[in-house]
Design a protein around this motif. Structure first.
Motif, mmCIF file in Angstrom:
data_model
loop_
_atom_site.group_PDB
_atom_site.id
_atom_site.type_symbol
_atom_site.label_atom_id
_atom_site.label_comp_id
_atom_site.label_asym_id
_atom_site.label_seq_id
_atom_site.Cartn_x
_atom_site.Cartn_y
_atom_site.Cartn_z
ATOM 1 N N GLU A 482 1.980 -31.282 -12.481
ATOM 2 C CA GLU A 482 0.563 -31.169 -12.757
ATOM 3 C C GLU A 482 0.335 -30.562 -14.130
ATOM 4 O O GLU A 482 1.156 -29.806 -14.648
ATOM 5 C CB GLU A 482 -0.108 -30.290 -11.700
ATOM 6 C CG GLU A 482 -0.133 -30.903 -10.324
ATOM 7 C CD GLU A 482 -0.910 -30.054 -9.347
ATOM 8 O OE1 GLU A 482 -1.216 -28.900 -9.700
ATOM 9 O OE2 GLU A 482 -1.215 -30.537 -8.258
ATOM 10 N N ILE A 483 -0.808 -30.894 -14.705
ATOM 11 C CA ILE A 483 -1.176 -30.361 -16.008
ATOM 12 C C ILE A 483 -1.557 -28.896 -15.860
ATOM 13 O O ILE A 483 -2.229 -28.514 -14.901
ATOM 14 C CB ILE A 483 -2.338 -31.171 -16.598
ATOM 15 C CG1 ILE A 483 -1.911 -32.633 -16.769
ATOM 16 C CG2 ILE A 483 -2.783 -30.602 -17.930
ATOM 17 C CD1 ILE A 483 -3.024 -33.532 -17.236
ATOM 18 N N ARG A 484 -1.139 -28.079 -16.828
ATOM 19 C CA ARG A 484 -1.478 -26.669 -16.784
ATOM 20 C C ARG A 484 -2.992 -26.501 -16.899
ATOM 21 O O ARG A 484 -3.656 -27.188 -17.677
ATOM 22 C CB ARG A 484 -0.800 -25.914 -17.927
ATOM 23 C CG ARG A 484 0.698 -25.874 -17.838
ATOM 24 C CD ARG A 484 1.310 -25.130 -19.014
ATOM 25 N NE ARG A 484 0.992 -23.724 -18.991
ATOM 26 C CZ ARG A 484 0.270 -23.104 -19.919
ATOM 27 N NH1 ARG A 484 -0.200 -23.765 -20.939
ATOM 28 N NH2 ARG A 484 0.023 -21.807 -19.825
ATOM 29 N N PRO A 485 -3.571 -25.571 -16.119
ATOM 30 C CA PRO A 485 -5.030 -25.372 -16.185
ATOM 31 C C PRO A 485 -5.512 -25.031 -17.585
ATOM 32 O O PRO A 485 -6.588 -25.469 -17.990
ATOM 33 C CB PRO A 485 -5.258 -24.218 -15.209
ATOM 34 C CG PRO A 485 -4.084 -24.249 -14.286
ATOM 35 C CD PRO A 485 -2.944 -24.737 -15.094
ATOM 36 N N GLN A 486 -4.717 -24.261 -18.348
ATOM 37 C CA GLN A 486 -5.133 -23.893 -19.705
ATOM 38 C C GLN A 486 -5.202 -25.130 -20.609
ATOM 39 O O GLN A 486 -6.108 -25.260 -21.431
ATOM 40 C CB GLN A 486 -4.154 -22.867 -20.290
ATOM 41 C CG GLN A 486 -4.156 -21.530 -19.585
ATOM 42 C CD GLN A 486 -3.276 -21.506 -18.354
ATOM 43 O OE1 GLN A 486 -2.800 -22.535 -17.900
ATOM 44 N NE2 GLN A 486 -3.055 -20.324 -17.808
ATOM 45 N N GLU A 495 -9.786 -37.494 -23.299
ATOM 46 C CA GLU A 495 -8.994 -38.024 -22.211
ATOM 47 C C GLU A 495 -8.409 -39.381 -22.601
ATOM 48 O O GLU A 495 -8.970 -40.098 -23.441
ATOM 49 C CB GLU A 495 -9.825 -38.177 -20.929
ATOM 50 C CG GLU A 495 -10.252 -36.865 -20.310
ATOM 51 C CD GLU A 495 -10.947 -37.068 -18.973
ATOM 52 O OE1 GLU A 495 -11.346 -38.222 -18.688
ATOM 53 O OE2 GLU A 495 -11.095 -36.078 -18.222
ATOM 54 N N ARG A 496 -7.275 -39.683 -21.971
ATOM 55 C CA ARG A 496 -6.689 -41.008 -22.106
ATOM 56 C C ARG A 496 -6.020 -41.381 -20.791
ATOM 57 O O ARG A 496 -5.774 -40.523 -19.946
ATOM 58 C CB ARG A 496 -5.685 -41.062 -23.254
ATOM 59 C CG ARG A 496 -4.405 -40.308 -22.994
ATOM 60 C CD ARG A 496 -3.392 -40.560 -24.099
ATOM 61 N NE ARG A 496 -2.147 -39.866 -23.833
ATOM 62 C CZ ARG A 496 -1.064 -39.941 -24.627
ATOM 63 N NH1 ARG A 496 -1.114 -40.660 -25.733
ATOM 64 N NH2 ARG A 496 0.034 -39.284 -24.309
ATOM 65 N N MET A 497 -5.678 -42.633 -20.624
ATOM 66 C CA MET A 497 -5.133 -43.115 -19.372
ATOM 67 C C MET A 497 -3.656 -42.757 -19.261
ATOM 68 O O MET A 497 -2.870 -42.978 -20.186
ATOM 69 C CB MET A 497 -5.305 -44.635 -19.281
ATOM 70 C CG MET A 497 -5.122 -45.195 -17.884
ATOM 71 S SD MET A 497 -6.447 -44.660 -16.775
ATOM 72 C CE MET A 497 -7.848 -45.495 -17.511
ATOM 73 N N ASN A 498 -3.290 -42.154 -18.110
ATOM 74 C CA ASN A 498 -1.888 -41.850 -17.824
ATOM 75 C C ASN A 498 -1.160 -43.155 -17.505
ATOM 76 O O ASN A 498 -1.562 -43.884 -16.593
ATOM 77 C CB ASN A 498 -1.779 -40.883 -16.644
ATOM 78 C CG ASN A 498 -0.368 -40.385 -16.429
ATOM 79 O OD1 ASN A 498 0.581 -41.149 -16.383
ATOM 80 N ND2 ASN A 498 -0.244 -39.071 -16.289
ATOM 81 N N PRO A 499 -0.075 -43.491 -18.251
ATOM 82 C CA PRO A 499 0.602 -44.778 -18.002
ATOM 83 C C PRO A 499 1.287 -44.863 -16.651
ATOM 84 O O PRO A 499 1.602 -45.951 -16.188
ATOM 85 C CB PRO A 499 1.628 -44.846 -19.144
ATOM 86 C CG PRO A 499 1.866 -43.425 -19.536
ATOM 87 C CD PRO A 499 0.571 -42.722 -19.314
ATOM 88 N N ILE A 500 1.520 -43.709 -15.995
ATOM 89 C CA ILE A 500 2.214 -43.715 -14.706
ATOM 90 C C ILE A 500 1.222 -43.805 -13.557
ATOM 91 O O ILE A 500 1.321 -44.662 -12.679
ATOM 92 C CB ILE A 500 3.088 -42.458 -14.565
ATOM 93 C CG1 ILE A 500 4.164 -42.448 -15.659
ATOM 94 C CG2 ILE A 500 3.752 -42.414 -13.184
ATOM 95 C CD1 ILE A 500 5.014 -41.204 -15.676
ATOM 96 N N SER A 501 0.249 -42.875 -13.558
ATOM 97 C CA SER A 501 -0.706 -42.833 -12.451
ATOM 98 C C SER A 501 -1.908 -43.735 -12.670
ATOM 99 O O SER A 501 -2.614 -44.070 -11.724
ATOM 100 C CB SER A 501 -1.178 -41.392 -12.232
ATOM 101 O OG SER A 501 -1.867 -40.918 -13.386
ATOM 102 N N GLY A 502 -2.167 -44.133 -13.921
ATOM 103 C CA GLY A 502 -3.327 -44.961 -14.204
ATOM 104 C C GLY A 502 -4.635 -44.214 -14.159
ATOM 105 O O GLY A 502 -5.709 -44.829 -14.125
ATOM 106 N N LYS A 503 -4.591 -42.880 -14.160
ATOM 107 C CA LYS A 503 -5.792 -42.068 -14.087
ATOM 108 C C LYS A 503 -6.039 -41.383 -15.434
ATOM 109 O O LYS A 503 -5.094 -41.074 -16.160
ATOM 110 C CB LYS A 503 -5.669 -41.015 -12.986
ATOM 111 C CG LYS A 503 -5.502 -41.608 -11.590
ATOM 112 C CD LYS A 503 -5.350 -40.499 -10.559
ATOM 113 C CE LYS A 503 -5.157 -41.070 -9.173
ATOM 114 N NZ LYS A 503 -4.982 -40.014 -8.134
ATOM 115 N N PRO A 504 -7.297 -41.125 -15.785
ATOM 116 C CA PRO A 504 -7.564 -40.410 -17.042
ATOM 117 C C PRO A 504 -7.116 -38.958 -16.959
ATOM 118 O O PRO A 504 -7.232 -38.315 -15.910
ATOM 119 C CB PRO A 504 -9.087 -40.525 -17.183
ATOM 120 C CG PRO A 504 -9.581 -40.728 -15.790
ATOM 121 C CD PRO A 504 -8.526 -41.510 -15.079
ATOM 122 N N GLU A 505 -6.594 -38.447 -18.053
ATOM 123 C CA GLU A 505 -6.124 -37.077 -18.112
ATOM 124 C C GLU A 505 -6.377 -36.518 -19.492
ATOM 125 O O GLU A 505 -6.519 -37.266 -20.462
ATOM 126 C CB GLU A 505 -4.628 -36.994 -17.780
ATOM 127 C CG GLU A 505 -3.740 -37.676 -18.801
ATOM 128 C CD GLU A 505 -2.268 -37.519 -18.486
ATOM 129 O OE1 GLU A 505 -1.966 -37.118 -17.354
ATOM 130 O OE2 GLU A 505 -1.437 -37.800 -19.367
#
Length: 918
Positions: A482-486, A495-505
């Motif tokens: 998971e991405i660190r909260p900070q 934000e950009r699309m995660n190539p693995i999960s396909g979700k914006p991050e």
């Protein structure tokens, strides 16, 4: 039919009932009075109504109604809790026995007449019912203002299916312990999500084919071993438990294929460490406020909503009864007796049991530490041999003899003005001590240690592969972190699309990342420069103060100016080291947070590298570093003393396990960083400066024998049980070890070439000594070396500020005209006074050539060894290939057997179909 009870609005227990002959469909939907909800299944309890008329019931309609209600149960529960639930921190919720429960297991046990062992109720490892095992503990204070966040968090905990009980502390009623239990359905669901590997079939070990000749040799060796005593270092197998998962094939748990797994008892199928890991995984993903960033237990620990969170130890590590007669009380007791006790310092470590209790990450640390300690035995033996060789050859050393007999050679003062002249024979003891560590065997030992470091790392890779196979880590991959909260809070707008999960991050721009890395690297370079400046400051201090102490009015200090200078320099250096150690941690945290790493592993690797660089430069800048701090052993003793004072003269109270563990010290905030750092620094001392001190491996070996048991004692007795974590290797520390191995080759080459007398002696023996041109370099060839290595200085050439106060008349009765100093320079009356001689250039060329030849030779040997030693043992590779084949066969056979059973059942029920496979 829905029967409403007399519970308060919004908190009624709802049951679906109908008149029937006692048929039970097996599913129930219940809102518990305390707010708990069973979301896993809905049990339909069919009862005969005592007063109403009997009638036929359409069960399908009831089931459809239940399914419709199940869709909105989470929403309904949240609304009811938000409107009608009282504060969870209210004392009115506490049971008279300092306990409150949000599960109805106890009442059901009492109503059903089930009996639970009294031991389960009193040992502090179970809920009040004595049946639900405590998988995790949360601790908070009622006086803490973060009440609303805890309410939401605990409500969502129950919504996930976890069961909860609360109990106040026996010492301080303000402290509340929240006990969590994960039912089987929750464990199964999240074990499948986390890809937890579980045993499903006993292993069929592959025995390699042996030739007849080799089998005969094995038989003869086995017969010879019968006459030998048993290895005292091995643990008695009868005292160790049978860890079933080590002898079984494993696969990611799947509820659809649950019939494949070996399940003797659902309560023990997932061991305690796995259960705690699953619960921790759940707690890290539960919301405590509305919003995508308001999740996770770590944030609640950071903002003070909870004081502590930890899994429980499995009981006390001590027992009134002997382990030999009554066995171990629990795995913690067994670890203490077989691993953490000082009486078993010579025994092998029960690594499988350590792994089961503390997890693979901690198990790998102790496996590496044990392997490192075992590999130190040959290094310590060779280092001791080099030292003994120096002791034996001390009386035959020609150089030491000449130094001790040089009573007529007067040496120049070592400092300006105040230092006196001295005879060369006065340094006789120093010359003999130097020979103990700087002799002909030193070069051989330096090469050996460089090769040893490579062999150690290569064989550790093989050992790690065996451990990874035994612990089922070969095919394990770390979960998507998971991405660190900070990081998320800083870059949530981009934000950009995660190539693995396909979700914006959240996304960090390349320019921003580079600028932060440049600033961080500059900070690291600046701090290293600070350390180097401190070292030079100590050198300047010694140069300045030696003259000051030599002119001191107090005779005791004036006569021992060298000792006084060295002693004060060591004290100042020690203070600087301790001060910088405190500063480094703060700077490393600041720079790491400035970089904004994306995940926790990236943050840990970055912080580890900075702290290692700081500590390595700091501690290796001086040969004197004396620091012993007992730390948390001391803190636990103080805590227990404080508890006794608070209880006063009352009788001794038996604390529950959760309160005992709460009074222990938490594991270091940075995990195993301190443990690894201590050993890595020791590895650096052992390999980098081995040419200057051959006894370093021996001292490291003795230290590690104590270190293993001391660390084991801390983990078992002094620290709270850490969360079991999985890992495939020791992480970034392996790369650091490789870097130290390369640095050790370079450092030892320069130590031998520049600071040692090895090269000047060789040049003299082959070029300028009595054996010049004969190809010999024995002790007889060193005759006259001391005189040839000293140059002549005319005392009248001293500058006014450097001219000594004494004229040297105490040696010969008249003022001295000349003194000697160590260098290769022309005499004062030559054409070029004090110019470098031809011997100086020969020695310099030999030193540079030695550095180049030594480095290339050792690096070639290191790479050759790395190439010849495969990372994976051949027998292990064969076992893995055969195991993969057997697993495929067994999975196929299991599916075939299941299908055949289903076919037989359908035939019995008259539902067989034609053209069915198999």
């Amino acid at each position: 039919m829905v029967r409403h009870s007399s519970l308060p609005p919004g908190r009624r227990s709802i049951k679906m009932e109908a008149s029937s002959s006692g048929i039970t469909n097996g599913k129930t939907k219940v809102f518990h009075p305390e707010g708990g909800v069973d979301l896993q299944g809905y049990q339909l309890d069919m009862q005969i109504l005592p007063d109403g008329p009997k009638s036929d019931v359409d069960f399908s309609e009831i089931l459809n109604a239940i399914q419709e209600m199940a869709k909105d149960v989470n929403i309904l529960f949240d609304e009811l809790e938000a409107v009608n639930s009282p504060c969870k921190d209210d004392d009115s919720l506490l049971h008279p026995g300092n306990l409150t429960s949000t599960s109805d297991d106890a009442s059901r046990l009492e109503a059903g007449g089930e009996t639970v062992p009294e031991k389960n109720k009193s040992n502090g490892l179970y809920f009040r019912d004595g049946k639900c095992r405590i998988d995790y503990i949360l601790v908070y204070r009622k006086s803490n203002p973060q009440t609303e966040k805890r309410e939401v968090f605990e409500r969502n905990i129950r919504a996930e299916g976890l069961q909860m009980e609360k109990e106040s502390s026996l010492i301080n009623s303000d402290i509340i312990f929240v006990k969590l239990h994960a039912p089987w359905e929750v464990l199964g669901r999240y074990a499948e999500q986390m890809n937890v590997r579980m045993p499903f079939r006993r292993k069929i070990y592959y025995l390699p084919r042996r030739y007849k000749f080799m089998s005969r040799i094995d038989k003869q060796i086995s017969r010879f071993r019968r006459w030998l005593p048993k290895k005292p270092m091995r643990l008695d197998k009868e005292t160790l438990p049978d860890l079933e998962e080590n002898d079984c094939y494993t696969a990611p748990f799947s509820q659809q294929r649950i019939h494949h797994f070996i399940i003797h008892n659902k309560d023990t199928f997932f061991n305690n460490a796995t259960r705690s890991r699953i619960v921790h995984h759940i707690l890290q993903r539960i919301k405590y406020e509305e919003g995508k960033n308001k999740i996770g237990l770590n944030r609640l620990l950071t903002n003070g909503s909870y004081e502590a969170a930890f899994p429980l130890h499995e009981g006390s590590y001590r027992s009134k009864n002997s382990i030999r007669t009554h066995g171990a009380e629990n795995h913690r007791h067994l670890l203490y007796e077989c691993w953490a006790s000082w009486g078993v310092w010579y025994k092998y470590q029960p690594l499988d049991l350590v792994r089961r209790y503390f997890g693979e990450k901690i198990g790998l640390y102790f496996a590496w530490l044990g392997w490192y300690t075992g590999m130190l035995f040959p290094a310590a033996f060779i280092g001791l041999f080099v030292f003994l060789y120096g002791v034996i050859t001390l009386d035959h050393c020609q150089v030491s003899k000449e130094v001790c007999q040089a009573t007529d050679i007067i040496m120049c003062p070592v400092c300006d003005k105040y230092c006196p002249f001295m005879r060369l024979s006065d340094s006789c003891v120093y010359a003999k001590v130097t020979h103990l560590f700087d002799n002909g065997a030193t070069v051989f030992f330096a090469v050996f240690m460089a090769v040893w470091a490579t062999v150690f790392l290569e064989f550790w890779k093989r050992r790690r592969a065996v451990i990874a196979y035994d612990w089922d880590l070969i095919d394990w991959e770390e979960e998507e972190e998971e991405i660190r909260p900070q990081f998320e809070a800083k870059y949530s707008k981009k934000e950009r699309m995660n190539p693995i999960s396909g979700k914006p991050e959240p996304y960090q721009a390349f320019a921003d990342k580079c600028s932060r890395l440049i600033v961080s690297a500059s900070g690291i370079f600046f701090m290293i420069c600070v350390v180097i400046a401190a070292v030079f400051g100590i050198v300047i201090y010694r140069v300045v103060t030696v003259s000051t102490f030599a002119a001191f009015k107090w005779a005791l200090i004036r006569n021992n100016s060298q000792v006084a200078t060295t002693g004060t320099a060591v004290c100042i250096n020690f203070c600087i080291i301790m001060l910088l150690n405190v500063l480094y941690e703060k700077v490393a945290l600041l720079l790491t947070n400035l970089e904004q790493p994306r995940t926790e592993s990236e943050w840990e690797n970055s912080f580890t590298l900075k702290m290692f660089l700081f500590q390595f430069v700091n501690l290796n800048s001086s040969t004197f570093y004396i620091a012993f701090f007992l730390g948390r052993l001391i803190q636990n003793w103080w805590t227990r003393r404080k508890v006794r004072q608070e209880r006063g003269p009352e009788r001794k109270i038996s604390f529950p396990q959760w309160e005992k563990d709460y009074n222990l010290q938490p594991m270091n905030a940075y995990g195993l960083f301190d443990e690894y750092l201590e050993m890595i620094l020791q590895f650096g001392f052992t390999t980098i400066f081995v040419a200057a001190f051959p006894l370093a491996p021996l001292l490291a070996l003795l230290n590690n024998i104590i270190e293993i048991r001391l660390d084991a004692y801390k983990f078992v007795t002094q620290w709270r049980r850490p969360l079991a974590s999985r890992a495939k290797d020791i992480g970034i520390w392996y790369g650091i070890l490789e870097g130290i191995g390369i640095l050790s080759v370079i450092t030892n080459a320069f130590v031998i070439a520049i600071t040692s007398d090895f090269i000047p002696r060789l040049v003299y023996a082959y070029k300028y000594g009595p054996c010049a041109g004969q190809g010999e370099a024995g002790q007889k060839c060193m005759v006259g070396y001391v005189n040839a290595s000293l140059s002549v200085f005319q005392i009248s050439d001293f500058e006014n500020r450097s001219e000594p106060e004494s004229d040297g008349s105490e040696f010969s009765g008249s003022p001295l005209k000349y003194c000697r100093y160590r260098d290769y320079r022309d005499p004062p009356h030559s054409l070029v006074p004090y110019g470098y001689t031809l011997q100086f250039w020969h020695v310099l060329a030999a030193r540079l050539a030695f550095i180049i030849v030594f480095e290339h030779l050792v690096f070639c040997i290191k790479h050759l060894i790395s190439y010849l030693i495969p990372d994976l043992p051949k027998d292990l590779r064969d076992r893995m290939r055969r195991e993969k084949y057997l697993i495929q066969e067994m999975m196929y056979e299991a599916e075939l057997e299941r299908l055949q059973k289903e076919r037989k059942e359908r035939k019995k029920n008259g539902k067989a179909h034609h053209n069915e496979w198999p």
